[in-house]
Motif scaffolding. Structure first.
Motif, PDB file in Angstrom:
ATOM      1  N   VAL A   1      44.785 -20.319 -10.350  1.00  0.00           N
ATOM      2  CA  VAL A   1      44.595 -20.502  -8.915  1.00  0.00           C
ATOM      3  C   VAL A   1      43.246 -21.173  -8.698  1.00  0.00           C
ATOM      4  CG1 VAL A   1      44.465 -19.372  -6.670  1.00  0.00           C
ATOM      5  CG2 VAL A   1      45.944 -18.414  -8.447  1.00  0.00           C
ATOM      6  N   HIS A   2      43.227 -22.235  -7.890  1.00  0.00           N
ATOM      7  CA  HIS A   2      41.998 -22.981  -7.620  1.00  0.00           C
ATOM      8  C   HIS A   2      41.780 -23.074  -6.107  1.00  0.00           C
ATOM      9  CE1 HIS A   2      42.205 -24.192 -11.846  1.00  0.00           C
ATOM     10  NE2 HIS A   2      43.450 -24.587 -11.621  1.00  0.00           N
ATOM     11  N   ARG A   3      40.582 -22.784  -5.682  1.00  0.00           N
ATOM     12  CA  ARG A   3      40.237 -22.875  -4.268  1.00  0.00           C
ATOM     13  C   ARG A   3      39.804 -24.306  -3.953  1.00  0.00           C
ATOM     14  NH1 ARG A   3      41.545 -20.144  -0.036  1.00  0.00           N
ATOM     15  NH2 ARG A   3      41.388 -18.282  -1.364  1.00  0.00           N
ATOM     16  N   GLU A   4      40.538 -24.976  -3.044  1.00  0.00           N
ATOM     17  CA  GLU A   4      40.211 -26.347  -2.644  1.00  0.00           C
ATOM     18  C   GLU A   4      39.276 -26.385  -1.442  1.00  0.00           C
ATOM     19  OE1 GLU A   4      41.126 -28.751  -4.458  1.00  0.00           O
ATOM     20  OE2 GLU A   4      42.776 -27.922  -5.644  1.00  0.00           O
ATOM     21  N   SER A   5      39.441 -25.415  -0.536  1.00  0.00           N
ATOM     22  CA  SER A   5      38.617 -25.298   0.673  1.00  0.00           C
ATOM     23  C   SER A   5      38.772 -23.865   1.167  1.00  0.00           C
ATOM     24  CB  SER A   5      39.066 -26.317   1.735  1.00  0.00           C
ATOM     25  OG  SER A   5      40.279 -25.921   2.325  1.00  0.00           O
ATOM     26  N   PRO A   6      38.057 -23.465   2.214  1.00  0.00           N
ATOM     27  CA  PRO A   6      38.191 -22.074   2.683  1.00  0.00           C
ATOM     28  C   PRO A   6      39.615 -21.660   3.033  1.00  0.00           C
ATOM     29  CG  PRO A   6      36.241 -23.078   3.637  1.00  0.00           C
ATOM     30  CD  PRO A   6      36.959 -24.176   2.898  1.00  0.00           C
ATOM     31  N   ASP A   7      40.470 -22.598   3.414  1.00  0.00           N
ATOM     32  CA  ASP A   7      41.840 -22.224   3.789  1.00  0.00           C
ATOM     33  C   ASP A   7      42.902 -22.979   3.011  1.00  0.00           C
ATOM     34  OD1 ASP A   7      41.346 -24.680   4.884  1.00  0.00           O
ATOM     35  OD2 ASP A   7      42.212 -24.244   6.848  1.00  0.00           O
ATOM     36  N   VAL A   8      42.546 -23.555   1.881  1.00  0.00           N
ATOM     37  CA  VAL A   8      43.499 -24.285   1.044  1.00  0.00           C
ATOM     38  C   VAL A   8      43.342 -23.835  -0.398  1.00  0.00           C
ATOM     39  CG1 VAL A   8      44.275 -26.530   0.211  1.00  0.00           C
ATOM     40  CG2 VAL A   8      43.484 -26.294   2.566  1.00  0.00           C
ATOM     41  N   VAL A   9      44.480 -23.513  -1.039  1.00  0.00           N
ATOM     42  CA  VAL A   9      44.461 -23.061  -2.415  1.00  0.00           C
ATOM     43  C   VAL A   9      45.508 -23.835  -3.216  1.00  0.00           C
ATOM     44  CG1 VAL A   9      46.144 -21.216  -2.028  1.00  0.00           C
ATOM     45  CG2 VAL A   9      44.500 -21.005  -3.892  1.00  0.00           C
ATOM     46  N   THR A  10      45.175 -24.141  -4.460  1.00  0.00           N
ATOM     47  CA  THR A  10      46.118 -24.780  -5.381  1.00  0.00           C
ATOM     48  C   THR A  10      46.572 -23.755  -6.409  1.00  0.00           C
ATOM     49  OG1 THR A  10      45.278 -27.039  -5.130  1.00  0.00           O
ATOM     50  CG2 THR A  10      46.364 -26.506  -7.203  1.00  0.00           C
TER      51      THR A  10
ATOM     52  N   ALA B   1      48.509 -48.876  -2.561  1.00  0.00           N
ATOM     53  CA  ALA B   1      47.518 -48.664  -1.515  1.00  0.00           C
ATOM     54  C   ALA B   1      47.792 -47.301  -0.896  1.00  0.00           C
ATOM     55  CB  ALA B   1      47.589 -49.754  -0.453  1.00  0.00           C
ATOM     56  N   VAL B   2      46.718 -46.572  -0.565  1.00  0.00           N
ATOM     57  CA  VAL B   2      46.855 -45.216  -0.040  1.00  0.00           C
ATOM     58  C   VAL B   2      46.004 -45.067   1.209  1.00  0.00           C
ATOM     59  CG1 VAL B   2      46.732 -42.749  -0.554  1.00  0.00           C
ATOM     60  CG2 VAL B   2      47.096 -44.392  -2.420  1.00  0.00           C
ATOM     61  N   ILE B   3      46.601 -44.485   2.258  1.00  0.00           N
ATOM     62  CA  ILE B   3      45.866 -44.146   3.479  1.00  0.00           C
ATOM     63  C   ILE B   3      46.061 -42.664   3.733  1.00  0.00           C
ATOM     64  CG2 ILE B   3      45.606 -44.556   5.959  1.00  0.00           C
ATOM     65  CD1 ILE B   3      46.782 -47.333   5.532  1.00  0.00           C
ATOM     66  N   TYR B   4      44.946 -41.937   3.829  1.00  0.00           N
ATOM     67  CA  TYR B   4      44.985 -40.491   4.030  1.00  0.00           C
ATOM     68  C   TYR B   4      44.343 -40.175   5.375  1.00  0.00           C
ATOM     69  CZ  TYR B   4      44.255 -35.503   2.941  1.00  0.00           C
ATOM     70  OH  TYR B   4      44.240 -34.132   2.946  1.00  0.00           O
ATOM     71  N   ARG B   5      45.166 -39.674   6.308  1.00  0.00           N
ATOM     72  CA  ARG B   5      44.699 -39.363   7.668  1.00  0.00           C
ATOM     73  C   ARG B   5      44.596 -37.852   7.825  1.00  0.00           C
ATOM     74  NH1 ARG B   5      42.418 -38.748  11.772  1.00  0.00           N
ATOM     75  NH2 ARG B   5      42.837 -39.618  13.833  1.00  0.00           N
ATOM     76  N   GLY B   6      43.389 -37.345   8.133  1.00  0.00           N
ATOM     77  CA  GLY B   6      43.240 -35.908   8.311  1.00  0.00           C
ATOM     78  C   GLY B   6      41.870 -35.547   8.825  1.00  0.00           C
ATOM     79  N   ARG B   7      41.797 -34.429   9.527  1.00  0.00           N
ATOM     80  CA  ARG B   7      40.508 -33.966  10.029  1.00  0.00           C
ATOM     81  C   ARG B   7      39.670 -33.336   8.918  1.00  0.00           C
ATOM     82  NH1 ARG B   7      41.301 -31.336  16.082  1.00  0.00           N
ATOM     83  NH2 ARG B   7      42.418 -33.109  16.994  1.00  0.00           N
ATOM     84  N   ASP B   8      40.334 -32.538   8.073  1.00  0.00           N
ATOM     85  CA  ASP B   8      39.645 -31.886   6.953  1.00  0.00           C
ATOM     86  C   ASP B   8      40.412 -32.207   5.677  1.00  0.00           C
ATOM     87  OD1 ASP B   8      37.686 -30.435   8.584  1.00  0.00           O
ATOM     88  OD2 ASP B   8      39.436 -29.314   9.291  1.00  0.00           O
ATOM     89  N   PRO B   9      40.299 -33.413   5.173  1.00  0.00           N
ATOM     90  CA  PRO B   9      41.111 -33.825   4.023  1.00  0.00           C
ATOM     91  C   PRO B   9      40.794 -33.026   2.774  1.00  0.00           C
ATOM     92  CG  PRO B   9      39.427 -35.463   4.520  1.00  0.00           C
ATOM     93  CD  PRO B   9      39.393 -34.476   5.639  1.00  0.00           C
ATOM     94  N   VAL B  10      41.857 -32.726   2.006  1.00  0.00           N
ATOM     95  CA  VAL B  10      41.711 -32.036   0.723  1.00  0.00           C
ATOM     96  C   VAL B  10      42.300 -32.921  -0.363  1.00  0.00           C
ATOM     97  CG1 VAL B  10      41.757 -29.734   1.747  1.00  0.00           C
ATOM     98  CG2 VAL B  10      43.902 -30.814   1.036  1.00  0.00           C
TER      99      VAL B  10
END
Length: 444
Positions: free
Chosen positions: A228-237, A350-359
């Motif tokens: 288990v890996h923590r990506e951000s305070p509310d996202v886990v892998t 080509a990659v476009i990533y749209r997000g407020r808090d990208p992970v």
């Protein structure tokens, strides 16, 4: 013919074959009705009641096939499309069954010269197996009402799913009613064979695809959480390991319905966030609800039950050598997996990533640098305006990817964002055949 066009032709063929089989069965049901003197026996109301009952039964069988998740159909058409057709056909089932009840009641009341309410009592309590059909109809009404958008938003998935299991009981009760009093059974050996075969094949498809195949795969692979890996305070892998995972036919862009041993009654549709490598499976989850919030604290060693893989959001949809991947929010997980697969194939990406808090941006940046892909991260509010207008508007997309019309475009994100991007791509002249999306909320 380009080799990459072949899978798409397979998807089109699967759709046409499905529609053709439904139409052919409708013709057969009508033919059996006519051969059973449906147009000449009794009055018109009774005949309409019988015909709507037959069409309702056929539509119910179609619903079973659509929800069976048969690998041949699901891998080509996608669960989002099958689920949408299942929902649409469900309302047809409900209206046809209601029409059957109304026409039969009015027809028998007219033949007997009795009041309609008195005829209802006679049919339900004094006619063989009609009480079973009444219970089946009530169950279908409950399922139909709970599937209305307003009701669906207020129900937890577990409660909604439990109500939907009543539809299987409705199928069995309706079939028993059809066996005992239906003229296509009582007076027609061909009709008996046809309807037994139709119901039998549909229920077998559900049993094999929804029960037997998942049980076999889980027994074979013995999945468990290994890291288990923590990506951000509310996202886990979460990394999931098991035996012989190279035999699991999973691809980047697909998802599973995941159940964890300490909350086995909850099934969650999470996409793979890394390309399957034959050794482990990986999901990345953001805390958006009770189930995903609970998953933030999961520990290695927990047993995992997985149903799948599902989804047609894969590289098999491609029609061009160049690819544009567009992700929004948590929709980045299948996009990240597809980026890895296309990078290993040496494609122009080509990659476009749209997000407020990208992970997952560090991973995607590293992959993009390795395969020399163009990678853009667009942050800020959804109504943000830049140098060329809206950040995901036509001019901005064109400025980031000038050769957009020469690419296949994969879009995954929240429904509003996905619909807006599809509109933008259409405005830029991208053919629909080059735009690939899939909604992963299988219960919606």
């Amino acid at each position: 013919m380009r080799p990459e066009n072949l899978p798409r032709l397979g998807r089109v063929k699967a759709e046409r074959w499905l529609f053709a089989l439904v139409a052919l069965n409708a013709v057969w049901a009508t033919d059996l009705f006519v051969l059973g003197h449906g147009l000449t026996s009794g009055d018109l109301l009774t005949a309409l009641g019988r015909l709507t009952g037959l069409y309702g039964a056929l539509a119910l069988v179609v619903q079973l096939v659509l929800v069976a998740r048969v690998p041949f159909l699901e891998s080509r058409l996608g669960m989002d499309r099958l689920t949408a057709w299942h929902r649409w056909s469900g309302f047809w089932v409900l209206w046809l069954v209601i029409a059957h009840v109304v026409f039969i009641t009015l027809g028998y009341a007219h033949q007997d010269g009795s009041p309609v309410l008195a005829e209802v009592g006679t049919l339900v309590f004094h006619t063989e197996d009609v009480l079973k059909a009444t219970i089946a109809t009530a169950l279908l009404v409950v399922v139909g009402v709970s599937s209305a958008r307003r009701a669906r938003r207020r129900l937890r998935y577990e409660g909604w799913h439990l109500l939907h299991l009543g539809a299987y009981l409705a199928v069995i009760l309706g079939f028993l009613h059809q066996v005992s009093v239906g003229q296509d059974f009582v007076g027609s050996p061909i009709g008996r064979f046809y309807w037994w075969a139709l119901y039998g094949l549909a229920l077998a498809a559900v049993g094999l695809s929804r029960v037997a195949l998942p049980l076999l795969r889980n027994f074979r692979h013995r999945l468990r959480v290994v890291a288990v890996h923590r990506e951000s305070p509310d996202v886990v892998t979460v990394e999931i390991g098991g035996r012989d995972l190279h035999r699991l036919p999973a691809r980047a862009g697909q998802f599973f319905l995941w159940r964890f041993s300490n909350r086995w009654w909850e099934a969650h549709p999470y996409s793979l966030s890394a390309m399957p490598d034959g050794y482990s499976l990986r999901i990345t989850v953001k805390a958006l609800g009770d189930g995903s919030a609970w998953l933030q604290g999961i520990r290695p060693g927990v047993r995992v039950l997985a149903e799948g893989p599902y989804g047609a959001f894969t590289g098999e949809r491609r029609t061009r050598e160049r690819v544009l991947l567009i992700a929004g929010g948590v929709g980045v997980t299948p996009i990240r997996a597809l980026l890895e697969e296309f990078a290993l194939a040496g494609d122009d990406i080509a990659v476009i990533y749209r997000g407020r808090d990208p992970v997952l941006t560090e991973e995607m940046t590293r992959i993009a640098r390795w395969c020399r892909a163009r990678f853009y991260v667009v942050t800020g509010p959804s109504n943000a305006v830049g140098r060329y207008g809206p950040m995901m508007g036509p001019r901005h997309l064109k400025s980031m990817v000038p050769d957009l019309r020469r690419r296949d475009v994969y879009v995954c994100g929240p429904p509003g964002m996905t619909d807006a991007v599809r509109g933008t791509l259409a405005e830029l002249g991208l053919p629909d055949s080059q735009c690939h999306t899939e909604r992963f909320a299988f219960a919606a």
